[in-house]
Design a protein around this motif. Structure first.
Motif, short mmCIF file in Angstrom:
data_model
loop_
_atom_site.label_atom_id
_atom_site.label_comp_id
_atom_site.label_asym_id
_atom_site.label_seq_id
_atom_site.Cartn_x
_atom_site.Cartn_y
_atom_site.Cartn_z
N TYR A 252 0.84 -1.21 0.00
CA TYR A 252 0.00 0.00 0.00
C TYR A 252 0.87 1.25 0.00
O TYR A 252 0.57 2.24 -0.67
CB TYR A 252 -0.91 -0.02 1.23
CG TYR A 252 -1.83 1.17 1.32
CD1 TYR A 252 -3.02 1.18 0.59
CD2 TYR A 252 -1.52 2.27 2.11
CE1 TYR A 252 -3.87 2.27 0.66
CE2 TYR A 252 -2.35 3.35 2.18
CZ TYR A 252 -3.54 3.35 1.46
OH TYR A 252 -4.38 4.43 1.53
N HIS A 253 1.94 1.21 0.77
CA HIS A 253 2.85 2.35 0.84
C HIS A 253 4.17 2.00 0.16
O HIS A 253 5.23 2.35 0.64
CB HIS A 253 3.11 2.74 2.30
CG HIS A 253 1.89 3.16 3.04
ND1 HIS A 253 1.14 4.25 2.67
CD2 HIS A 253 1.28 2.64 4.12
CE1 HIS A 253 0.12 4.39 3.49
NE2 HIS A 253 0.18 3.42 4.39
N ARG A 254 4.09 1.32 -0.96
CA ARG A 254 5.29 0.76 -1.56
C ARG A 254 6.23 1.82 -2.08
O ARG A 254 5.83 2.79 -2.72
CB ARG A 254 4.89 -0.18 -2.70
CG ARG A 254 6.08 -0.91 -3.32
CD ARG A 254 5.60 -1.95 -4.31
NE ARG A 254 6.73 -2.62 -4.94
CZ ARG A 254 7.32 -2.19 -6.04
NH1 ARG A 254 6.88 -1.11 -6.64
NH2 ARG A 254 8.35 -2.85 -6.55
N ILE B 174 -0.15 11.65 1.08
CA ILE B 174 0.80 12.47 0.33
C ILE B 174 2.09 12.66 1.12
O ILE B 174 3.20 12.48 0.60
CB ILE B 174 0.16 13.83 -0.04
CG1 ILE B 174 -0.87 13.63 -1.15
CG2 ILE B 174 1.23 14.84 -0.45
CD1 ILE B 174 -1.70 14.85 -1.43
N TYR B 175 1.95 13.01 2.41
CA TYR B 175 3.15 13.27 3.21
C TYR B 175 3.95 12.00 3.47
O TYR B 175 5.15 12.05 3.72
CB TYR B 175 2.75 13.94 4.53
CG TYR B 175 2.48 15.42 4.37
CD1 TYR B 175 3.47 16.27 3.89
CD2 TYR B 175 1.25 15.96 4.70
CE1 TYR B 175 3.23 17.63 3.73
CE2 TYR B 175 0.99 17.31 4.55
CZ TYR B 175 1.99 18.14 4.07
OH TYR B 175 1.75 19.49 3.90
N GLN B 176 3.29 10.85 3.40
CA GLN B 176 4.01 9.60 3.66
C GLN B 176 4.65 9.03 2.40
O GLN B 176 5.75 8.49 2.46
CB GLN B 176 3.05 8.56 4.25
CG GLN B 176 3.75 7.26 4.65
CD GLN B 176 2.92 6.43 5.59
OE1 GLN B 176 1.83 6.81 5.97
NE2 GLN B 176 3.44 5.29 5.97
N ASP B 177 3.98 9.14 1.26
CA ASP B 177 4.42 8.41 0.07
C ASP B 177 4.72 9.27 -1.15
O ASP B 177 5.14 8.74 -2.17
CB ASP B 177 3.34 7.40 -0.34
CG ASP B 177 3.08 6.38 0.75
OD1 ASP B 177 4.07 5.80 1.24
OD2 ASP B 177 1.92 6.16 1.11
N ARG C 126 5.61 14.09 -7.15
CA ARG C 126 6.38 13.00 -7.75
C ARG C 126 6.10 11.76 -6.93
O ARG C 126 6.42 11.70 -5.74
CB ARG C 126 7.88 13.35 -7.73
CG ARG C 126 8.72 12.44 -8.60
CD ARG C 126 10.10 13.06 -8.79
NE ARG C 126 10.87 12.31 -9.78
CZ ARG C 126 11.67 11.30 -9.47
NH1 ARG C 126 11.80 10.92 -8.22
NH2 ARG C 126 12.32 10.65 -10.42
N ALA C 127 5.47 10.78 -7.57
CA ALA C 127 4.97 9.63 -6.81
C ALA C 127 5.22 8.34 -7.58
O ALA C 127 5.34 8.34 -8.80
CB ALA C 127 3.47 9.80 -6.54
N PRO C 128 5.30 7.21 -6.86
CA PRO C 128 5.36 5.91 -7.54
C PRO C 128 4.14 5.73 -8.43
O PRO C 128 3.01 6.08 -8.04
CB PRO C 128 5.36 4.90 -6.38
CG PRO C 128 5.88 5.67 -5.21
CD PRO C 128 5.38 7.06 -5.39
#
Length: 413
Positions: A193-195, A375-378, A396-398
């Motif tokens: 989930y937070h990969r 957002i702040y975590q991943d 910028r995100a996975p």
């Protein structure tokens, strides 16, 4: 404890190049034996048209004379010894000589290094699978009285079992490993989930992987001039400059002819390699056996099905080479010991992860607490424009997280 006096023997094909490689393998075997507590007194290499035939009777009689002359009661073969060949050697060398092979030495070192419950289970399984076909025809194990190279490990208490009991024990150990593997799989699913990208270090044993891991994570890691120090994978979150967060994993070191029983037993651990997004192939640039290192790594990666994963060759210990040495074109030259050229390494990792991250504009309302947490975590915020109702963010995100942010997506301005 006093070191055991050991004679090393091996075979090679005929020809100067083959002989040099055979001598290099004996040098590596000497390092393995030293780690297992042995003192090498003599090395013997026989060149043959077909090395698979093993040492001939004449060579064995010569070795028997050296055993008596040097008072070295342990003979270690660089080639694996089938039960029939082991019996032939014992007839010539005598009942007082302990004969072991390269695989037993490696198993012995693993037995000494195993600390965790999982590591001990994996080593014992490998030991018993190696032992089973080498039991005497009577169904009993060979005598293993006393201590010494090839006799240590968590499997010792089972060495006097019959075949049926050993098979039962193997089945129980395999079931334990299956449970541990399911637990690892569950942990991987929880982090999906937070990969963040998974970067896994692979490489020859004792090339500085643990030191590199310590430098990249800024965490203390057991790093010493010894073989197979890391048996259990270590995983830590790091930040790749200009790219974002990632998980870095250190795994067990490889070696030439890493026993198949060990690769099979450590399959659950080596799954960390198979799951990786990028592999850091760590090599010791300062040794003449660089090609053999690469061959050994390639062999294990193919065996576990990881040869297709993106790879970055990391030529470590570059500080030991002359200053005018031309840097490699197929990788990154660094010194983990002195933190040299790490910017080049991070740049190479960032390029390898180009497909992992994407940039998109999103709009997030101020009262959408869950989305802000995500957002702040991943997610890395590249630009931010605050409005009365919320904020427009260039993130910028996975790529796999985009569906989770779909409600906030908007077109680029």
């Amino acid at each position: 404890m006093q070191s055991e006096r050991v004679i090393l023997v091996g075979t090679s094909e005929k020809g100067e190049a083959a002989r040099i490689r055979g001598l290099q393998e004996l040098d590596e075997l000497a390092l393995l034996v030293a780690q297992a507590g042995g003192d090498v007194t003599y090395k013997y290499l026989q060149s043959r048209d077909n090395p698979d035939d093993g040492l001939g009777p004449g060579a064995l009689h010569e070795i028997a004379a050296k055993v008596e002359e040097l008072e070295s009661p342990v003979v270690v073969s660089n080639d694996d010894l089938a039960p029939s060949r082991l019996h032939q050697w014992a007839r010539i060398l005598g009942p007082d000589v302990r004969i072991i092979d390269r695989t037993q030495v490696i198993l012995d070192i693993f037995a000494q290094r195993a600390q965790s419950r999982e590591g001990r289970i994996q080593v014992e399984l490998a030991q018993l699978k190696y032992l089973l076909p080498r039991l005497r025809q009577s169904g009993r194990t060979p005598s293993r009285a006393g201590a010494g190279i090839g006799t240590r490990g968590p499997g010792e208490t089972h060495l006097e079992m019959d075949r049926r009991k050993i098979r039962t024990r193997i089945k129980n150990l395999e079931e334990s490993i299956a449970i541990l593997q399911r637990e690892r799989t569950a942990r991987r699913r929880r982090r999906q989930y937070h990969r963040v990208p998974l970067i896994t270090m692979v490489g020859y044993t004792n090339v500085g992987k643990s030191t590199l891991f310590e430098r990249m994570t800024r965490r203390a890691q057991l790093a010493q001039d010894a073989l197979f120090v890391t048996l259990d994978p270590s995983v830590h979150r790091i930040l790749i400059p200009g790219t974002g967060p990632a998980l870095l994993t250190d795994t067990v070191g490889f070696v030439q002819r890493l026993p198949h029983t060990l690769v099979a037993a450590f399959r659950a651990t080596l799954d960390e390699v198979v799951e990786a997004d990028v592999l850091l192939e760590v090599l010791d640039a300062s040794v003449p056996t660089l090609d053999q290192q690469q061959d050994a790594i390639e062999q294990v990666l193919e065996e576990i099905g990881a040869q297709h994963i993106k790879r970055i060759k990391v030529y470590n210990q570059w500080d030991k080479l002359p200053p005018d040495t031309i840097k490699p074109q197929d990788g990154v030259a660094i010194s983990a010991r002195y933190d040299t050229n790490f910017s080049d390494l991070y740049t190479a990792i960032g390029r390898a992860l180009t497909d992992f991250y994407v940039e998109r504009w999103i709009f997030v309302r101020w009262d959408d607490v869950l989305k802000w947490q995500r957002i702040y975590q991943d997610v890395q915020i590249v630009q931010r424009q605050d409005t009365e109702d919320g904020a427009r963010l260039l993130v910028r995100a996975p790529s796999h997280l985009l569906p989770l942010l779909s409600g906030a997506m908007e077109e680029s301005p």
